[in-house]
Design a protein around this motif. Structure first.
Motif, PDB file in Angstrom:
ATOM      1  N   VAL A  74      36.569  53.208  49.485  1.00 36.46           N
ATOM      2  CA  VAL A  74      36.685  54.219  50.533  1.00 36.46           C
ATOM      3  C   VAL A  74      35.990  53.705  51.782  1.00 36.46           C
ATOM      4  CG1 VAL A  74      36.174  56.595  51.208  1.00 36.46           C
ATOM      5  CG2 VAL A  74      36.697  56.073  48.823  1.00 36.46           C
ATOM      6  N   LEU A  75      36.613  53.921  52.926  1.00 36.14           N
ATOM      7  CA  LEU A  75      36.037  53.519  54.209  1.00 36.14           C
ATOM      8  C   LEU A  75      35.944  54.738  55.111  1.00 36.14           C
ATOM      9  CD1 LEU A  75      35.159  51.366  56.336  1.00 36.14           C
ATOM     10  CD2 LEU A  75      37.583  51.153  56.920  1.00 36.14           C
ATOM     11  N   LEU A  76      34.753  54.962  55.672  1.00 33.95           N
ATOM     12  CA  LEU A  76      34.554  56.009  56.661  1.00 33.95           C
ATOM     13  C   LEU A  76      34.182  55.331  57.969  1.00 33.95           C
ATOM     14  CD1 LEU A  76      34.233  58.999  57.495  1.00 33.95           C
ATOM     15  CD2 LEU A  76      31.849  58.840  56.765  1.00 33.95           C
ATOM     16  N   SER A  77      35.082  55.402  58.939  1.00 35.60           N
ATOM     17  CA  SER A  77      34.866  54.742  60.218  1.00 35.60           C
ATOM     18  C   SER A  77      34.472  55.764  61.273  1.00 35.60           C
ATOM     19  CB  SER A  77      36.142  54.008  60.651  1.00 35.60           C
ATOM     20  OG  SER A  77      35.954  53.368  61.894  1.00 35.60           O
ATOM     21  N   GLY A 116      37.110  57.161  44.201  1.00 32.14           N
ATOM     22  CA  GLY A 116      36.110  57.497  45.206  1.00 32.14           C
ATOM     23  C   GLY A 116      36.569  58.545  46.193  1.00 32.14           C
ATOM     24  N   ALA A 117      37.650  59.261  45.876  1.00 33.38           N
ATOM     25  CA  ALA A 117      38.218  60.223  46.819  1.00 33.38           C
ATOM     26  C   ALA A 117      37.188  61.273  47.218  1.00 33.38           C
ATOM     27  CB  ALA A 117      39.435  60.900  46.199  1.00 33.38           C
ATOM     28  N   GLY A 118      36.965  61.410  48.524  1.00 28.47           N
ATOM     29  CA  GLY A 118      36.088  62.447  49.044  1.00 28.47           C
ATOM     30  C   GLY A 118      34.610  62.175  48.929  1.00 28.47           C
ATOM     31  N   ILE A 133      28.880  62.403  48.046  1.00 25.54           N
ATOM     32  CA  ILE A 133      29.043  63.470  47.065  1.00 25.54           C
ATOM     33  C   ILE A 133      29.397  62.871  45.710  1.00 25.54           C
ATOM     34  CG2 ILE A 133      30.250  65.611  46.521  1.00 25.54           C
ATOM     35  CD1 ILE A 133      30.946  65.852  49.488  1.00 25.54           C
ATOM     36  N   THR A 134      28.595  63.170  44.716  1.00 28.34           N
ATOM     37  CA  THR A 134      28.853  62.767  43.340  1.00 28.34           C
ATOM     38  C   THR A 134      28.941  64.033  42.497  1.00 28.34           C
ATOM     39  OG1 THR A 134      26.565  62.672  42.546  1.00 28.34           O
ATOM     40  CG2 THR A 134      27.370  60.771  43.806  1.00 28.34           C
ATOM     41  N   PRO A 135      29.440  63.952  41.279  1.00 28.71           N
ATOM     42  CA  PRO A 135      29.502  65.164  40.451  1.00 28.71           C
ATOM     43  C   PRO A 135      28.140  65.824  40.226  1.00 28.71           C
ATOM     44  CG  PRO A 135      30.910  63.461  39.535  1.00 28.71           C
ATOM     45  CD  PRO A 135      30.137  62.816  40.645  1.00 28.71           C
ATOM     46  N   HIS A 136      27.074  65.024  40.197  1.00 25.85           N
ATOM     47  CA  HIS A 136      25.761  65.569  39.846  1.00 25.85           C
ATOM     48  C   HIS A 136      24.906  65.963  41.042  1.00 25.85           C
ATOM     49  CE1 HIS A 136      26.648  64.458  35.760  1.00 25.85           C
ATOM     50  NE2 HIS A 136      26.821  63.201  36.114  1.00 25.85           N
ATOM     51  N   PHE A 160      29.854  69.030  41.205  1.00 21.99           N
ATOM     52  CA  PHE A 160      30.537  68.966  42.492  1.00 21.99           C
ATOM     53  C   PHE A 160      31.854  68.210  42.341  1.00 21.99           C
ATOM     54  CE2 PHE A 160      25.999  69.095  43.984  1.00 21.99           C
ATOM     55  CZ  PHE A 160      26.063  70.374  44.521  1.00 21.99           C
ATOM     56  N   ASP A 161      32.847  68.631  43.101  1.00 17.05           N
ATOM     57  CA  ASP A 161      34.142  67.947  43.129  1.00 17.05           C
ATOM     58  C   ASP A 161      34.317  67.335  44.515  1.00 17.05           C
ATOM     59  OD1 ASP A 161      36.720  67.056  43.095  1.00 17.05           O
ATOM     60  OD2 ASP A 161      37.570  68.868  42.203  1.00 17.05           O
ATOM     61  N   PRO A 162      34.069  66.021  44.671  1.00 16.52           N
ATOM     62  CA  PRO A 162      34.133  65.401  46.001  1.00 16.52           C
ATOM     63  C   PRO A 162      35.483  65.545  46.689  1.00 16.52           C
ATOM     64  CG  PRO A 162      33.106  63.920  44.406  1.00 16.52           C
ATOM     65  CD  PRO A 162      33.692  65.053  43.627  1.00 16.52           C
ATOM     66  N   ALA A 163      36.550  65.666  45.914  1.00 16.48           N
ATOM     67  CA  ALA A 163      37.888  65.731  46.505  1.00 16.48           C
ATOM     68  C   ALA A 163      38.232  67.124  47.017  1.00 16.48           C
ATOM     69  CB  ALA A 163      38.930  65.283  45.481  1.00 16.48           C
TER      70      ALA A 163
END
Length: 227
Positions: A74-77, A116-118, A133-136, A160-163
């Motif tokens: 995943v890339l966040l620009s 790695g979505a979201g 954001i991870t599930p935990h 948590f649901d990152p997507a």
């Protein structure tokens, strides 16, 4: 004289050994020459497992970043930042000058299982703060230096649901589904911003770099969120 001569002869060997050492985290960063529009760049990942930046005006390649044996997921620009999540759970921030920081995020596990979505979400308009954001848990980092500013664990028996996120103004809403179907829906949704969880009468520490001017006060949170 003999020890001195041996020491002199050993210097080239020591220098060669130093240069032969692998870079930490397997980094392979290349800055390309003759770049005249470095202030404006388009960053993207490639099928070759690299992150590359190109000038938006000239189209010239500005830099290339890869990690040996790893693949970007995943890339966040954002202006001045290229934050990447890799398949081993490492998060990096890269700019024209090189790799700014590396962070191994607890609980990220093997993000390739869900792509790695979201997992990477900006917490403000200028991406000064980044949520991983991870599930935990949700971990927030200051992008200027990678400093961990706050964490928020998931509720017991929930994850948590990152997507599944949504933005409302300055607030990021994150789904937190629970195993118990009787759990109220309000407990399965968490609101956060750059200062942490949005709750009434909170007293956050702030996220500015040491010595930076104090930011203007923001309105207090009025909406009450579930525990």
């Amino acid at each position: 004289m003999l020890p001195l001569a041996l020491g002199i002869l050993a210097l080239p060997l020591l220098a060669a050994a130093h240069h032969a050492r692998p870079e930490p985290y397997g980094d392979r960063f290349a800055l390309h020459a003759r770049v005249d529009d470095a202030a404006s760049a388009s960053v993207r990942t490639t099928g070759r497992g690299t992150v590359e930046a190109y000038g938006t005006v000239s189209g010239r390649k500005q830099w290339t970043y890869a990690r040996e044996g790893r693949r970007p997921l995943v890339l966040l620009s954002a202006p001045g930042h290229a934050v990447t999540l890799w398949d081993d759970g490492l998060v990096t921030d890269t700019a024209r000058g090189g790799v700014r920081w590396h962070r191994a995020v607890p609980g990220l596990g093997t993000p390739q299982a869900h792509g790695g979505a979201g997992a990477l979400r900006p917490l403000d308009g200028g991406a000064r703060m980044l949520a991983v954001i991870t599930p935990h848990r949700i971990a927030a980092y200051r992008t200027a230096d990678g400093d961990l500013r706050w964490t928020l664990p998931a509720r017991e028996d929930c994850a948590f649901d990152p997507a599944r996120t949504a933005r409302r103004g300055h607030t990021l809403l994150v789904a937190q589904p629970c195993r118990d179907r009787a759990t109220a829906w309000t407990a399965q949704l968490v609101a956060v911003d750059d200062l942490g969880r949005v709750t009434p009468r909170r007293t956050p520490l702030g996220n500015d770099l040491p010595g930076a001017p104090e930011p203007p006060a923001r309105p207090a949170a009025h909406a009450k969120t579930a525990p």
